[in-house]
Design an enzyme around this catalytic site. Structure first.
Site, PDB file in Angstrom:
ATOM      1  N   GLU A  67       0.833  -1.202   0.000  1.00 13.75           N
ATOM      2  CA  GLU A  67       0.000   0.000   0.000  1.00 13.75           C
ATOM      3  C   GLU A  67       0.872   1.259   0.000  1.00 13.75           C
ATOM      4  O   GLU A  67       0.760   2.135   0.873  1.00 13.75           O
ATOM      5  CB  GLU A  67      -1.001  -0.024   1.162  1.00 13.75           C
ATOM      6  N   GLU A  75      -4.853  -8.893  -0.818  1.00 17.17           N
ATOM      7  CA  GLU A  75      -5.699  -8.670   0.368  1.00 17.17           C
ATOM      8  C   GLU A  75      -7.147  -8.592  -0.096  1.00 17.17           C
ATOM      9  O   GLU A  75      -7.478  -7.779  -0.968  1.00 17.17           O
ATOM     10  CB  GLU A  75      -5.329  -7.378   1.105  1.00 17.17           C
TER      11      GLU A  75
END
Ligand code: AHR
Length: 515
Positions: free
Chosen positions: A195, A318
């Site tokens: 991220e 994810e």
């Protein structure tokens, strides 16, 4: 909530004829597709977050909780049965605060830190590189390491790869040997950051692309170990992130690009309870979860445009449901219960993932124990398997199987979201001479009569059949009632001249193996 009949293109006549007798028809193209479902679609994610690692996977060798070399024995055994192909570690957001050298060597000499991403918990590093890689080795899991770009250095990351994978006389391989591990481990998947647009450094895609190239240069292949380098990809609908990375990194050492998509009922300010929800909340969340198909398709379109020969893989590293934490638990520990709703969501997601494996090569649910849409929940010495665990176990027959395309003709349920929810959904695959059919009924009230037809040889007999269902979609397994939701034998099917006729109970997942 509206119900509507939706037909797949080219199948209207067949659907009209069959739907008069059936609620849904599934036409299986059993001539074959030549497409194999990558086992890695069934991947897991384990982060230093809440009680995923500590108390979940790891209790330490001196614990009173029964353990196998420090790993909880009950969890260890349950994970073995799941046949996990790949597991990501140590984060998530934690990965960009993690300094691997603090987690090697004698336990009492390891460094400690505050887990700033997740509740400010003290991290004592007793679970580090050796503990993770040995667990993977014992369970036959391919490790997926997430490296620290946000607060780490190129040198630190390069040394980590050398420590884990070099068999030569090198400083890091010698350090590993001094720490008790003679032979290197095999490490294939390596994520360069996580991220990067957020907790991994708040970067722009242009800046991150340059960093990927710099870090990637120094991650070397030692001996016959071959790294598969994964760029920190987009969140949800951020198509620009994928576009910029694809423009800058195809042919520059990027083997894969990640994507994160969570199913969050966030439309009321809070995320909502994992166990207390209305029937319409349930349908709304299903329409949110299946929106992932649109998201996958759009990221894949960009990848197809900028990498037509398909060199770069998409990894959904994810995914899963994200609710409010259970009352009374640390808000930073993301501990949530898991109901039949999560089971249906897991099944619908797999049914979508299987259709995109030309580009989608891995998916890692968040997370394996005690965090978000977990497989397993623990409490001191107790453990429960969640409804999601059971779906992963019932679906694992599709790992490395040949995907058989199937057209599902079913009514849909409309919510105010874009995607209408299919009442019936399916995955069909073939492996070792057996056909595996996974069927889902999302309808909370009505059983569904389903006719499965086959283009070619079809099936002669059903060799096993199980169902996962429960009286109420809010049902879940807890420590005082650990077996409320669990698979049971299933008998409501027959083979006829027309094909296979199955009656799916309301809100259920059925797994059939046939010859
Ligand atoms: O899975 C929980 C967190 O969600 C991860 O640490 C992060 O990558 C994502 O935002």
């Amino acid at each position: 909530m509206k119900r509507l009949i939706t037909f797949l293109a080219g199948a209207c006549l067949l659907a009209t004829a069959s739907l008069s007798a059936q609620d849904a028809t599934i036409r299986v193209h059993d001539a074959g597709s030549g497409v194999t479902i990558p086992a890695e679609i069934y991947g897991q994610f384990s982060e230093h977050l809440g009680r995923c690692i500590y108390g979940g996977l790891w209790v330490g060798k001196d614990s009173s909780v029964p353990n196998v070399e420090g790993y909880r024995k009950d969890v260890f055994d349950a994970l073995k049965a799941l046949k996990i192909p790949v597991m990501r570690w140590p984060g998530g957001c934690f990965a960009d605060d993690y300094h691997w050298m603090d987690g090697i060597g004698p336990q009492d000499k390891r460094g400690y830190l505050t887990n700033n991403s997740w509740g400010g918990t003290l991290e004592d590093n007793s679970f580090g590189t050796h503990e993770f890689l040995n667990l993977c080795e014992m369970l036959g899991i391919e490790p997926y390491i997430s490296g620290n770009v946000g607060s780490g250095s190129v040198e630190e990351m390069a040394k980590w790869v050398e420590y884990m994978t070099s068999d030569a006389k090198t400083p890091m391989a010698d350090l590993r040997r001094a720490n008790g591990r003679e032979k290197p481990w095999k490490v294939k998947y390596f994520g360069i950051g996580n991220e990067a647009w957020g907790c991994g450094g708040n970067m722009t895609p242009e800046y991150y692309s340059d960093l990927f190239r710099r870090y990637g240069t120094y991650l070397r292949n030692f001996g016959d170990n071959r790294l598969f380098k994964i760029a920190s990809g987009a969140s949800d609908y951020d198509y620009n992130w994928t576009r910029v990375l694809m423009k800058n990194l195809v042919g520059r050492g990027m083997h894969g690009i990640s994507l994160h998509y969570y199913t969050v009922p966030g439309w009321r300010g809070s995320k909502g309870s994992a166990t207390q929800f209305s029937d319409s909340d349930y349908y709304w969340l299903l329409s949110k979860t299946i929106e992932i198909e649109d998201v996958l398709r759009k990221h894949i379109e960009i990848m197809d445009e900028l990498d037509p020969s398909g060199r770069v893989a998409l990894l959904l590293d994810e995914w899963g449901t994200w609710f409010d934490v259970e009352p009374g638990t640390n808000p930073g520990h993301l501990y949530q219960q898991n109901t039949m709703r999560d089971a249906i969501i897991a099944a619908l997601n797999f049914d979508i993932f299987h259709k995109y494996t030309r580009r989608l090569k891995m998916a890692n649910i968040a997370q394996v124990v005690n965090v978000l849409q977990a497989m397993i929940l623990t409490n001191d010495t107790q453990m429960v398997l969640t409804p999601t665990y059971h779906v992963f176990e019932m679906y694992n027959v599709h790992q490395d199987a040949e995907f058989l395309e199937s057209e599902v003709m079913t009514p849909h349920i409309r919510t105010e979201r874009k995607m209408a929810v299919p009442e019936v959904d399916a995955t069909v695959s073939r492996k070792d001479g057996q056909m595996h059919l996974s069927l889902v009924n999302t309808d909370l009230k009505r059983a569904k009569k389903v006719l499965v037809t086959f283009d070619e040889a079809g099936i002669r007999s059903v060799v096993s059949a199980r169902v996962l269902t429960s009286r109420d979609v809010r049902d879940h397994n807890d420590f005082d009632k650990p077996e409320v939701v669990k698979p049971a034998a299933f008998k409501d099917f027959k083979i006829t001249k027309a094909g296979l006729e199955v009656t799916l109970p309301p809100c259920s997942v059925v797994a059939l193996a046939a010859k």
